[in-house]
Design a protein around this motif. Structure first.
Motif, short mmCIF file in Angstrom:
data_model
loop_
_atom_site.label_atom_id
_atom_site.label_comp_id
_atom_site.label_asym_id
_atom_site.label_seq_id
_atom_site.Cartn_x
_atom_site.Cartn_y
_atom_site.Cartn_z
N MET A 102 -5.98 -9.83 -3.36
CA MET A 102 -6.50 -8.53 -2.97
C MET A 102 -7.97 -8.39 -3.37
SD MET A 102 -5.34 -4.69 -4.04
CE MET A 102 -4.05 -4.44 -2.83
N ALA A 103 -8.32 -8.81 -4.57
CA ALA A 103 -9.72 -8.73 -5.01
C ALA A 103 -10.62 -9.51 -4.05
CB ALA A 103 -9.85 -9.26 -6.43
N SER A 104 -10.16 -10.66 -3.61
CA SER A 104 -10.93 -11.47 -2.67
C SER A 104 -11.12 -10.73 -1.35
CB SER A 104 -10.21 -12.80 -2.43
OG SER A 104 -10.87 -13.53 -1.43
N TRP A 105 -10.05 -10.10 -0.83
CA TRP A 105 -10.15 -9.33 0.41
C TRP A 105 -11.19 -8.22 0.27
CZ3 TRP A 105 -4.29 -7.99 0.79
CH2 TRP A 105 -3.57 -9.10 1.22
N LEU A 106 -11.24 -7.62 -0.91
CA LEU A 106 -12.15 -6.51 -1.16
C LEU A 106 -13.55 -6.97 -1.56
CD1 LEU A 106 -9.68 -4.20 -3.13
CD2 LEU A 106 -10.47 -3.92 -0.75
N ASN A 107 -13.76 -8.30 -1.57
CA ASN A 107 -15.03 -8.89 -1.96
C ASN A 107 -15.40 -8.53 -3.39
OD1 ASN A 107 -17.11 -10.64 -1.32
ND2 ASN A 107 -18.47 -9.00 -0.62
N LEU A 108 -14.38 -8.54 -4.26
CA LEU A 108 -14.57 -8.30 -5.69
C LEU A 108 -14.36 -9.62 -6.41
CD1 LEU A 108 -12.57 -4.95 -5.89
CD2 LEU A 108 -15.07 -5.22 -5.86
N ARG B 116 -16.37 -1.19 -7.85
CA ARG B 116 -17.39 -1.95 -7.11
C ARG B 116 -18.66 -2.18 -7.94
NH1 ARG B 116 -15.48 -3.48 -2.55
NH2 ARG B 116 -13.89 -2.23 -1.51
N CYS C 291 0.85 -1.19 0.00
CA CYS C 291 0.00 0.00 0.00
C CYS C 291 0.88 1.25 0.00
CB CYS C 291 -0.87 -0.02 1.25
SG CYS C 291 -1.81 1.48 1.51
N LYS D 46 -7.67 0.39 -8.90
CA LYS D 46 -8.94 1.04 -8.60
C LYS D 46 -9.98 -0.05 -8.34
CE LYS D 46 -12.48 3.99 -10.42
NZ LYS D 46 -12.68 5.34 -10.68
N ALA D 47 -10.71 0.09 -7.25
CA ALA D 47 -11.81 -0.84 -6.96
C ALA D 47 -13.03 -0.37 -7.74
CB ALA D 47 -12.09 -0.90 -5.47
N LEU E 140 -11.54 -5.57 -9.34
CA LEU E 140 -10.34 -4.80 -9.01
C LEU E 140 -9.73 -4.48 -10.36
CD1 LEU E 140 -8.26 -3.67 -7.03
CD2 LEU E 140 -7.14 -5.91 -7.07
#
Length: 170
Positions: A144-150, A112, A55, A109-110, A117
């Motif tokens: 990371m996408a999984s952590w962000l629920n993407l 949503r 980050c 960029k997320a 992602l």
């Protein structure tokens, strides 16, 4: 010291005390003028295998002189306040650590609304090859996408790593 925003006046006595108490030991680091310190008894691995997206506000990254010293001149500047036309890598760029080396960076960029992602741009560092980076980077982006629920990772066209990364994600 920088992480807790302590002055040298505050931190130097504390470090000296930790050395005197045997908690830290002074070490020499090739190319450094200043001393380095390790936790006493810490084993130095023969090879660094750390791999992660970092980050822009990670303590390893936000103190620029340290990151340049640790990673052979890696220059990082957060560009969120830079006008778009003057950005070199993008708005919100995450350095990529692979086997203990900073080898690339991605502008993320997320999205949503589309459950993605989105990698706006993907770039390699000098003397690094996209082929070496694309697979491990794809795995980190999926995590990371999984952590962000993407549900997916999409890739734009900016940067020499974009096409190999898109292929690795297929």
């Amino acid at each position: 010291r920088d992480y807790f925003r302590l002055s040298p006046r505050q931190s130097k006595p504390a470090v000296a005390e930790l050395v005197a108490d045997g908690e830290l030991e002074a070490v020499e680091v090739d190319g450094w003028q200043a001393p380095g310190y390790l936790r006493a008894g810490q084993k130095v691995p023969r090879r660094d295998r750390g791999t992660a997206l970092l980050c822009p506000f990670d303590p390893l990254i936000f103190f620029r002189p340290r990151v340049e010293r640790l990673f052979g001149g890696f220059r990082y500047r957060i560009e969120i306040y830079t006008p778009a036309a003057k950005r070199q890598y993008g708005y919100y760029v995450w350095p990529f650590l692979l086997d203990g080396m900073l080898v690339g960076r991605v502008d993320l960029k997320a999205d949503r609304a589309n459950g993605a992602l989105h990698v706006v741009g993907a770039f390699t560092e000098p003397e690094q090859t996209p082929e070496r980076i694309a697979g491990p980077l794809a795995q980190e982006l999926r995590t990371m996408a999984s952590w962000l629920n993407l549900s997916q990772v999409t890739v734009g066209t900016n940067g020499e790593l974009a096409r190999p990364l898109a292929a690795a994600l297929r």
